[in-house]
Design an enzyme around this catalytic site. Structure first.
Site, PDB file in Angstrom:
ATOM      1  N   ARG A  63       0.873  -1.301  -0.175  1.00 41.86           N
ATOM      2  CA  ARG A  63      -0.024   0.121   0.093  1.00 41.86           C
ATOM      3  C   ARG A  63       0.832   1.211  -0.031  1.00 41.86           C
ATOM      4  O   ARG A  63       0.565   2.293  -0.571  1.00 41.86           O
ATOM      5  CB  ARG A  63      -0.992   0.174   1.388  1.00 41.86           C
ATOM      6  CG  ARG A  63      -2.099  -0.987   1.126  1.00 41.86           C
ATOM      7  CD  ARG A  63      -2.983  -1.255   2.251  1.00 41.86           C
ATOM      8  NE  ARG A  63      -3.543   0.160   2.325  1.00 41.86           N
ATOM      9  CZ  ARG A  63      -4.368   0.331   3.352  1.00 41.86           C
ATOM     10  NH1 ARG A  63      -4.122  -0.384   4.523  1.00 41.86           N
ATOM     11  NH2 ARG A  63      -5.183   1.632   3.613  1.00 41.86           N
ATOM     12  N   ASN A  98      -8.148   8.410   6.827  1.00 46.46           N
ATOM     13  CA  ASN A  98      -7.182   7.946   5.784  1.00 46.46           C
ATOM     14  C   ASN A  98      -5.921   7.922   6.165  1.00 46.46           C
ATOM     15  O   ASN A  98      -5.273   8.730   6.914  1.00 46.46           O
ATOM     16  CB  ASN A  98      -7.483   8.636   4.494  1.00 46.46           C
ATOM     17  CG  ASN A  98      -8.809   8.590   3.831  1.00 46.46           C
ATOM     18  OD1 ASN A  98      -9.573   7.577   4.353  1.00 46.46           O
ATOM     19  ND2 ASN A  98      -9.055   9.695   3.152  1.00 46.46           N
ATOM     20  N   HIS A 115      -6.458   7.756  12.325  1.00 49.76           N
ATOM     21  CA  HIS A 115      -6.013   6.211  12.184  1.00 49.76           C
ATOM     22  C   HIS A 115      -4.481   5.821  11.737  1.00 49.76           C
ATOM     23  O   HIS A 115      -3.955   4.954  11.343  1.00 49.76           O
ATOM     24  CB  HIS A 115      -6.784   5.388  10.926  1.00 49.76           C
ATOM     25  CG  HIS A 115      -8.218   5.329  11.352  1.00 49.76           C
ATOM     26  ND1 HIS A 115      -9.375   4.944  10.537  1.00 49.76           N
ATOM     27  CD2 HIS A 115      -9.093   5.689  12.695  1.00 49.76           C
ATOM     28  CE1 HIS A 115     -10.337   5.110  11.343  1.00 49.76           C
ATOM     29  NE2 HIS A 115     -10.132   5.093  12.627  1.00 49.76           N
ATOM     30  N   CYS A 123       8.225   3.080  16.613  1.00 49.71           N
ATOM     31  CA  CYS A 123       9.226   2.205  17.456  1.00 49.71           C
ATOM     32  C   CYS A 123       8.572   1.615  18.759  1.00 49.71           C
ATOM     33  O   CYS A 123       8.457   2.514  19.634  1.00 49.71           O
ATOM     34  CB  CYS A 123      10.613   2.468  17.707  1.00 49.71           C
ATOM     35  SG  CYS A 123      11.657   1.448  18.637  1.00 49.71           S
ATOM     36  N   CYS A 142      15.489   0.486  14.534  1.00 55.29           N
ATOM     37  CA  CYS A 142      14.772   1.934  14.809  1.00 55.29           C
ATOM     38  C   CYS A 142      16.203   2.895  14.666  1.00 55.29           C
ATOM     39  O   CYS A 142      17.186   2.687  15.263  1.00 55.29           O
ATOM     40  CB  CYS A 142      14.517   1.905  16.084  1.00 55.29           C
ATOM     41  SG  CYS A 142      14.153   3.522  16.683  1.00 55.29           S
ATOM     42  N   THR A 183     -16.979   8.116   3.552  1.00 54.94           N
ATOM     43  CA  THR A 183     -16.896   7.281   4.534  1.00 54.94           C
ATOM     44  C   THR A 183     -18.142   6.377   4.556  1.00 54.94           C
ATOM     45  O   THR A 183     -19.194   7.046   4.349  1.00 54.94           O
ATOM     46  CB  THR A 183     -16.476   7.675   5.868  1.00 54.94           C
ATOM     47  OG1 THR A 183     -16.265   6.704   6.662  1.00 54.94           O
ATOM     48  CG2 THR A 183     -17.446   8.966   6.354  1.00 54.94           C
TER      49      THR A 183
END
Ligand code: APR
Length: 243
Positions: A63, A98, A115, A123, A142, A183
């Site tokens: 993605r 999104n 989100h 981390c 990290c 949505t």
């Protein structure tokens, strides 16, 4: 045209995957959506990540590559919201579900990714959140604490608390206009924002979507069609004669 001096009521805009569909990014629950191709449990839950982190990294790597493809960019729906923030003589806050960065790339700055964000990682060792546009793997270290195996996508999974909820609730309490764009109204707490706005004040509530969402009947006004058409038309209306 700059902002006039007379302050106007704040506007809160909630966006979902539908506003990015015409930019070439898949939605979740349309027939060709993401959840028709992969199981939420496997790739969007803490349990799924614990069971098979490599599978989760692959899902988000695909993605992330899609989002960062040079052919993907903001569409007229995103650009209209950037114009609204620039020209409305009051606060405009975009609360997006999104994880893409198309609102930023369109020019919106007053923005909450409730989100999380696809181009960021977190981390679990030191808590750092940092930009990450390439693939992420279980062996990556990290950059801040050098631990390996502790990095995860900076994305809120099912069962986890969305980000900046206090700031979002405050904005909902004080807004004069609440607009929900693209949505389906299936996922809380975002799906409950319109009820919260109706309960606390006198704000006007509008749904701009391709088709009625689960919560369509809760909105004072609904306008259906592709976001690249409905959002610019609605922004023009708000900027010329309010709501
Ligand atoms: N213009 C406007 N709306 C559109 C368009 C378009 N071109 N194409 C699709 N839509 C609408 C669909 O009709 C649908 O109502 O966008 C909505 C997308 O709904 P979902 O796929 O459920 O996406 P969303 O509501 O953003 O999902 C919420 O669920 O899986 C989780 O975390 C994920 O943030 C996501 C959350």
């Amino acid at each position: 045209m700059g902002k006039s001096t007379v302050p106007k009521p704040p506007i809160v805009v909630l966006t979902g995957a539908g506003i990015s569909k015409e930019s070439g990014l898949d939605t979740f629950r349309d027939a060709d959506g993401i959840w028709a191709k992969v199981n939420i449990e496997d790739v969007a839950t803490p349990g799924g990540f614990h069971r098979d982190p490599a599978r989760v990294h692959d899902f988000y790597n695909m993605r992330r590559r899609g989002l960062n493809d040079p052919g993907v960019g903001p569409n007229p729906g995103h650009l209209a919201l950037a114009r609204l923030e620039k020209e409305w003589p009051g606060e405009v806050l975009i609360v997006t579900q999104n994880i893409d960065d198309l609102h930023e790339r369109a020019g919106n700055a007053n923005l909450i990714h409730m989100h999380g964000e696809l181009n960021k990682v977190r981390c679990q060792g030191c808590g750092a959140v940092m930009g990450w546009t390439g693939d992420l793997g279980v062996g990556d270290a990290c950059p801040r604490c050098t631990r390996t195996g502790t990095l995860r996508p900076h994305i809120v999974w099912f069962g986890e608390m969305p980000l900046e909820m206090e700031r979002i609730q405050e904005a909902l309490d004080g807004c004069g206009l609440f607009v929900s764009i693209g949505t389906s109204g299936n996922v809380y707490p975002a799906a409950g924002f319109v009820s919260h706005v109706r309960a606390v004040g006198i704000a006007h509530t509008v749904e701009l979507n391709l088709e009625p969402s689960v919560g369509a009947s809760l909105f004072a006004e609904t306008l259906y069609g592709p976001a690249s058409e409905t959002v610019p038309a609605f922004v023009d209306r708000v900027l010329t004669r309010g709501w």
